[in-house]
Design an enzyme around this catalytic site. Structure first.
Site, short mmCIF file in Angstrom:
data_model
loop_
_atom_site.label_atom_id
_atom_site.label_comp_id
_atom_site.label_asym_id
_atom_site.label_seq_id
_atom_site.Cartn_x
_atom_site.Cartn_y
_atom_site.Cartn_z
N LYS A 153 0.83 -1.22 0.00
CA LYS A 153 0.00 0.00 0.00
C LYS A 153 0.87 1.27 0.00
O LYS A 153 0.62 2.19 -0.77
CB LYS A 153 -0.93 -0.01 1.22
CG LYS A 153 -2.01 -1.10 1.12
CD LYS A 153 -2.87 -1.18 2.33
CE LYS A 153 -2.23 -1.86 3.52
NZ LYS A 153 -1.84 -3.27 3.35
N ILE A 154 1.91 1.28 0.85
CA ILE A 154 2.73 2.50 0.95
C ILE A 154 3.64 2.62 -0.29
O ILE A 154 3.76 3.69 -0.87
CB ILE A 154 3.56 2.49 2.25
CG1 ILE A 154 2.62 2.54 3.47
CG2 ILE A 154 4.55 3.65 2.29
CD1 ILE A 154 3.27 2.30 4.81
N ASP A 173 9.53 -6.60 -5.58
CA ASP A 173 8.57 -7.13 -4.61
C ASP A 173 8.33 -8.58 -5.03
O ASP A 173 8.16 -8.85 -6.22
CB ASP A 173 7.25 -6.32 -4.68
CG ASP A 173 6.31 -6.64 -3.51
OD1 ASP A 173 6.02 -7.84 -3.27
OD2 ASP A 173 5.86 -5.70 -2.84
N THR A 231 11.56 4.45 5.55
CA THR A 231 10.43 4.79 6.43
C THR A 231 9.75 3.50 6.92
O THR A 231 8.64 3.55 7.44
CB THR A 231 9.37 5.65 5.69
OG1 THR A 231 9.01 4.97 4.48
CG2 THR A 231 9.87 7.04 5.38
N ARG A 233 11.22 -0.08 8.56
CA ARG A 233 11.65 -0.57 9.87
C ARG A 233 13.17 -0.48 9.95
O ARG A 233 13.87 -0.78 8.98
CB ARG A 233 11.22 -2.03 10.09
CG ARG A 233 9.76 -2.23 10.46
CD ARG A 233 9.40 -1.62 11.82
NE ARG A 233 7.97 -1.73 12.13
CZ ARG A 233 7.06 -0.78 11.91
NH1 ARG A 233 7.42 0.37 11.39
NH2 ARG A 233 5.80 -0.96 12.23
N ASP A 257 13.34 7.39 8.98
CA ASP A 257 12.30 7.69 9.97
C ASP A 257 12.25 6.58 11.01
O ASP A 257 11.47 6.65 11.96
CB ASP A 257 10.94 7.79 9.24
CG ASP A 257 9.82 8.24 10.17
OD1 ASP A 257 10.00 9.28 10.84
OD2 ASP A 257 8.78 7.55 10.24
N HIS A 294 10.20 8.37 13.72
CA HIS A 294 9.01 7.55 13.47
C HIS A 294 7.74 8.41 13.40
O HIS A 294 6.76 8.15 14.09
CB HIS A 294 8.88 6.47 14.55
CG HIS A 294 8.23 5.22 14.01
ND1 HIS A 294 8.71 3.96 14.24
CD2 HIS A 294 7.12 5.03 13.23
CE1 HIS A 294 7.94 3.07 13.65
NE2 HIS A 294 6.97 3.70 13.02
P1 NAI Z 1 1.90 -3.91 2.81
O1 NAI Z 1 1.72 -5.18 3.54
O2 NAI Z 1 0.73 -3.29 2.11
O3 NAI Z 1 3.07 -4.08 1.72
C1 NAI Z 1 4.29 -4.67 1.97
C2 NAI Z 1 4.83 -5.16 0.64
O4 NAI Z 1 6.17 -5.59 0.84
C3 NAI Z 1 4.05 -6.34 0.05
O5 NAI Z 1 3.71 -6.08 -1.30
C4 NAI Z 1 5.04 -7.51 0.16
O6 NAI Z 1 4.90 -8.44 -0.89
C5 NAI Z 1 6.36 -6.77 0.08
N1 NAI Z 1 7.49 -7.50 0.63
C6 NAI Z 1 7.54 -8.40 1.64
N2 NAI Z 1 8.79 -8.82 1.84
C7 NAI Z 1 9.56 -8.15 0.93
C8 NAI Z 1 10.94 -8.15 0.64
N3 NAI Z 1 11.81 -8.92 1.33
N4 NAI Z 1 11.39 -7.37 -0.35
C9 NAI Z 1 10.54 -6.58 -1.05
N5 NAI Z 1 9.21 -6.53 -0.81
C10 NAI Z 1 8.74 -7.32 0.17
O7 NAI Z 1 2.53 -2.89 3.88
P2 NAI Z 1 2.49 -1.31 3.86
O8 NAI Z 1 1.23 -0.84 4.51
O9 NAI Z 1 2.83 -0.83 2.50
O10 NAI Z 1 3.67 -0.97 4.88
C11 NAI Z 1 5.02 -1.23 4.58
C12 NAI Z 1 5.86 -1.02 5.82
O11 NAI Z 1 5.86 0.36 6.20
C13 NAI Z 1 5.32 -1.71 7.09
O12 NAI Z 1 5.69 -3.06 7.13
C14 NAI Z 1 5.96 -0.93 8.19
O13 NAI Z 1 7.20 -1.52 8.48
C15 NAI Z 1 6.18 0.45 7.57
N6 NAI Z 1 5.36 1.50 8.20
C16 NAI Z 1 6.01 2.58 8.72
C17 NAI Z 1 5.29 3.61 9.32
C18 NAI Z 1 5.98 4.82 9.85
O14 NAI Z 1 5.33 5.65 10.51
N7 NAI Z 1 7.26 5.02 9.60
C19 NAI Z 1 3.82 3.53 9.45
C20 NAI Z 1 3.23 2.36 8.82
C21 NAI Z 1 3.99 1.38 8.23
#
Ligand code: NAI
Length: 330
Positions: A153-154, A173, A231, A233, A257, A294
């Site tokens: 999503k992000i 991905d 941004t 982890r 972040d 963060h």
């Molecule tokens: P999401 O679950 O929608 O997307 C994650 C994507 O990463 C998926 O398409 C998945 O197939 C892919 N993926 C998994 N392992 C991978 C790898 N080894 N290499 C490449 N791609 C891989 O998650 P979303 O909502 O997009 O969030 C992504 C990350 O953003 C979260 O896991 C979290 O760590 C971080 N985040 C940070 C925030 C902040 O305030 N800094 C707030 C919210 C999320």
């Protein structure tokens, strides 16, 4: 019905007080939940916690003995909760799986623009009547290659913004997104993306497999002077290795972040404290490193959504109903 909040900041109170129905009684604690405070809880239906609260088996057992029925995480990640223990003691656990992906994507872009065009330095200079441009040179993003690791999503929201800047986007991905493919975004292997990108932005979750995805070996294959934005982890980057790469100028700029040792630092005002973490201090000493604590999620829209989803889940559990599958962990 009583809900005990932990790690509650003034903005949490503001959003939850505004949106909570009158029959809910909120009890707020600024400290994180752990063995030191758990005994304070009385007659609570739920505890509402954040990323650094410690829901160990010991804490969960006490919560169960006190009659707590729900652990509501007001975040997406749940690595701080012993889900097995929750199952064992019959406590339901819910979270907010997604909240405003645009908030995080826009912050990643803000970091990139600041790092590149040095607006943070320009702001300070001009306030001191220094109107010189030396040292503020940036580059056009238009036409540059952006490597996006993780197009969930992000990552998708980030790709859309960077397309608008006229960048070429290469993505990695394990599950390519059909809509992005249709839009002409190219997926390649991780090494190919890392090797070709001028800017790399991380948008994948942290898993045991991709811990230290950015390390000495992967940094070696990147273009000299690459910009890296994280941004997602902290554990995705080996901080010691990136410090070495910043010293040799293999990495031309880093904006983060998230940080692998952030638990001991972020979300607190430590301005009058001695920081014992020498690694973050070294990192912050580079002129081409930008750190935010963060805050990528921190928009009105995201906090509104977090509050709504959390309150809705607690109220459904209270009525004996089941929230959406994506929300429930146990
Ligand atoms: P999401 O679950 O929608 O997307 C994650 C994507 O990463 C998926 O398409 C998945 O197939 C892919 N993926 C998994 N392992 C991978 C790898 N080894 N290499 C490449 N791609 C891989 O998650 P979303 O909502 O997009 O969030 C992504 C990350 O953003 C979260 O896991 C979290 O760590 C971080 N985040 C940070 C925030 C902040 O305030 N800094 C707030 C919210 C999320």
């Amino acid at each position: 019905m009583k809900i005990y909040f932990f790690s509650a900041k003034p903005y949490d109170r503001q959003f939850f007080d505004q949106q909570s129905p009158p029959d809910l009684e909120m009890v707020y604690f600024e400290t994180h939940l752990g063995p030191h405070i758990v005994n304070v809880i009385e007659d609570a239906f739920a505890v509402c916690v954040f990323v650094n609260d410690k829901l160990t088996a010991e804490v969960i057992e006490i919560l169960a003995a006190k009659g707590v029925k729900v652990i509501a995480l007001r975040c997406a990640g749940f690595n701080n909760v012993d889900l097995e223990a929750a199952r064992k003691f019959g406590i339901r656990v819910c979270r907010v799986p997604a909240y405003s992906p645009e908030a995080v994507a826009e912050h990643a872009v803000a970091l990139l623009l600041t790092l590149n065009r040095k607006t943070h330095k320009a702001y300070n200079r001009v306030r001191e009547q220094n109107f010189a441009l030396n040292g503020l040179l940036g580059f056009n993003l238009h036409g540059k290659t952006i490597g996006v690791v993780g197009t969930g999503k992000i990552g998708q929201a980030f790709c859309q913004i960077m397309r608008g800047f006229g960048c070429k986007i290469l993505a990695y991905d394990p599950y390519p997104h059909p809509e992005l493919l249709q839009q002409g975004i190219q997926y390649q292997s991780l090494p190919q993306v890392l090797a070709a990108a001028d800017v790399i932005s991380l948008h994948c979750p942290l898993t045991p497999e991709n811990h230290y995805l950015i390390n000495h070996e992967s940094l070696k294959i990147m273009k000299k002077g690459v910009f890296i934005i994280n941004t997602s982890r902290g554990g995705l980057i080996c901080t010691a290795d990136i410090i070495a790469a910043l010293k040799t100028q293999q990495v031309g700029g880093l904006a983060i972040d998230v940080y692998e040792q952030e638990e001991k630092l972020f979300f607190r005002d430590l301005s009058a404290s001695i920081i014992e973490d020498d690694t973050i201090q070294r990192l912050m000493s580079f002129p081409n490193v930008l750190v935010t604590a963060h805050q990528a999620f921190f928009t009105q829209e995201a906090l509104t959504q977090i509050t709504q989803v959390t309150l809705q889940s607690i109220s459904l559990f209270a009525k004996g109903e089941t929230p959406d599958q994506a929300v429930i962990l146990v």
